[in-house]
Motif scaffolding. Sequence first.
Motif, PDB file in Angstrom:
ATOM      1  N   LEU A   1     100.588 -37.358  61.096  1.00 53.98           N
ATOM      2  CA  LEU A   1      99.358 -38.156  61.058  1.00 53.98           C
ATOM      3  C   LEU A   1      99.062 -38.649  59.654  1.00 53.98           C
ATOM      4  CD1 LEU A   1      96.914 -36.168  63.390  1.00 53.98           C
ATOM      5  CD2 LEU A   1      97.949 -38.390  63.851  1.00 53.98           C
ATOM      6  N   LEU A   2      99.299 -37.777  58.673  1.00 58.59           N
ATOM      7  CA  LEU A   2      99.036 -38.145  57.276  1.00 58.59           C
ATOM      8  C   LEU A   2      99.953 -39.282  56.834  1.00 58.59           C
ATOM      9  CD1 LEU A   2      97.418 -37.373  54.719  1.00 58.59           C
ATOM     10  CD2 LEU A   2      99.286 -35.829  54.120  1.00 58.59           C
ATOM     11  N   ASP A   3     101.201 -39.256  57.273  1.00 58.25           N
ATOM     12  CA  ASP A   3     102.149 -40.311  56.901  1.00 58.25           C
ATOM     13  C   ASP A   3     101.773 -41.660  57.517  1.00 58.25           C
ATOM     14  OD1 ASP A   3     103.551 -38.413  55.498  1.00 58.25           O
ATOM     15  OD2 ASP A   3     104.997 -38.025  57.102  1.00 58.25           O
ATOM     16  N   ARG A   4     101.093 -41.651  58.695  1.00 62.42           N
ATOM     17  CA  ARG A   4     100.753 -42.898  59.377  1.00 62.42           C
ATOM     18  C   ARG A   4      99.378 -43.435  58.982  1.00 62.42           C
ATOM     19  NH1 ARG A   4     102.627 -40.954  65.172  1.00 62.42           N
ATOM     20  NH2 ARG A   4     100.468 -40.276  65.171  1.00 62.42           N
ATOM     21  N   ALA A   5      98.533 -42.576  58.415  1.00 62.83           N
ATOM     22  CA  ALA A   5      97.164 -43.000  58.086  1.00 62.83           C
ATOM     23  C   ALA A   5      97.175 -43.978  56.915  1.00 62.83           C
ATOM     24  CB  ALA A   5      96.308 -41.787  57.759  1.00 62.83           C
ATOM     25  N   ASP A   6      96.324 -45.018  57.005  1.00 61.18           N
ATOM     26  CA  ASP A   6      96.241 -46.002  55.920  1.00 61.18           C
ATOM     27  C   ASP A   6      94.799 -46.298  55.522  1.00 61.18           C
ATOM     28  OD1 ASP A   6      95.466 -47.252  58.189  1.00 61.18           O
ATOM     29  OD2 ASP A   6      96.923 -48.884  58.103  1.00 61.18           O
ATOM     30  N   VAL A   7      93.865 -45.492  56.034  1.00 60.93           N
ATOM     31  CA  VAL A   7      92.460 -45.640  55.670  1.00 60.93           C
ATOM     32  C   VAL A   7      92.057 -44.416  54.859  1.00 60.93           C
ATOM     33  CG1 VAL A   7      90.096 -45.858  56.529  1.00 60.93           C
ATOM     34  CG2 VAL A   7      91.987 -46.964  57.755  1.00 60.93           C
ATOM     35  N   ILE A   8      91.393 -44.642  53.723  1.00 56.87           N
ATOM     36  CA  ILE A   8      91.089 -43.546  52.794  1.00 56.87           C
ATOM     37  C   ILE A   8      90.297 -42.434  53.479  1.00 56.87           C
ATOM     38  CG2 ILE A   8      89.785 -42.965  50.741  1.00 56.87           C
ATOM     39  CD1 ILE A   8      91.269 -45.051  49.472  1.00 56.87           C
ATOM     40  N   GLU A   9      89.320 -42.810  54.306  1.00 59.21           N
ATOM     41  CA  GLU A   9      88.500 -41.805  54.973  1.00 59.21           C
ATOM     42  C   GLU A   9      89.358 -40.919  55.869  1.00 59.21           C
ATOM     43  OE1 GLU A   9      84.683 -41.519  58.049  1.00 59.21           O
ATOM     44  OE2 GLU A   9      85.353 -43.469  57.274  1.00 59.21           O
ATOM     45  N   ASP A  10      90.306 -41.521  56.578  1.00 59.85           N
ATOM     46  CA  ASP A  10      91.196 -40.749  57.437  1.00 59.85           C
ATOM     47  C   ASP A  10      92.153 -39.878  56.623  1.00 59.85           C
ATOM     48  OD1 ASP A  10      90.074 -41.792  59.738  1.00 59.85           O
ATOM     49  OD2 ASP A  10      91.442 -43.497  59.772  1.00 59.85           O
ATOM     50  N   LEU A  11      92.644 -40.437  55.513  1.00 55.77           N
ATOM     51  CA  LEU A  11      93.542 -39.670  54.651  1.00 55.77           C
ATOM     52  C   LEU A  11      92.869 -38.392  54.152  1.00 55.77           C
ATOM     53  CD1 LEU A  11      95.174 -42.507  52.515  1.00 55.77           C
ATOM     54  CD2 LEU A  11      96.379 -40.954  54.046  1.00 55.77           C
TER      55      LEU A  11
END
Length: 248
Positions: free
Chosen positions: A173-183
């Motif tokens: 999930l971390l590798d696919r996330a591209d939004v700072i809040e999600d990261l």
Amino acid sequence: MNDLINKMIQAQLMQRLLILLAISFGMTLTGCALNHGYSDMNEGLRGLAMESSPASMSSAKISNNADSQDRKLIKRSWLNIGVKDLAKAEADAKAIVEQKTGYIENTNDEQGKSFNLSIRIPQDQYATALVELREVGAVISENENVQDVTTEFIDNKARLDNLYKLRNRIQLLLDRADVIEDLLKIERELNRTQSEIDRLEGRMKYLKGQVDYASIEFSAKKQKTYGPLGYFFMGIWWGVEKLFVWDQ
């Protein structure tokens, strides 16, 4: 001619209106997809966290595994003996420990009076070592405690297996996330999971060490050596005691 021009203008306006409507509809669909993606990510994190929780594990399954596996036992003994020669007794005890491939964690000597050895012995040599240590002197007292940690051992192992899988999925999930809040949210969950893994790994290491090596607290005290008068008065005292007490 004017009618033809008006029709052409109306056609162009209609075409532009259709283009604007198409763009607006496309943006709406994109927004819904993004919101749905963020919602799925949040739900995914919650679902992953629940998978590693103790409540998600079957107590019946853990109990069955405990019954089918070798018992994990932590054994501790306290052996107190009396000896006439402290130096010889200590040397003999240390030789027994070395022969059984054990080791001494701590020593405590009270010069001329007693000594204590904190001994760790491999589990398979524990019973034999106790027999030989008893022969070093006259046994004054002896106690043993056995703690069964089989269920905890299996429970922790199952939790670790789930946490390893959870960590791998969070990393995806971390590798696919591209939004700072999600990261940030995913990184917090990853750190929490890693902390729990470290805690359980430490506990498992401690339990394994306690199971593999039994503990023996071996104490020896110098016995008194009586002279002729000492034995004489001890005999008198024994006779006087029997006048008052026959059975204890």
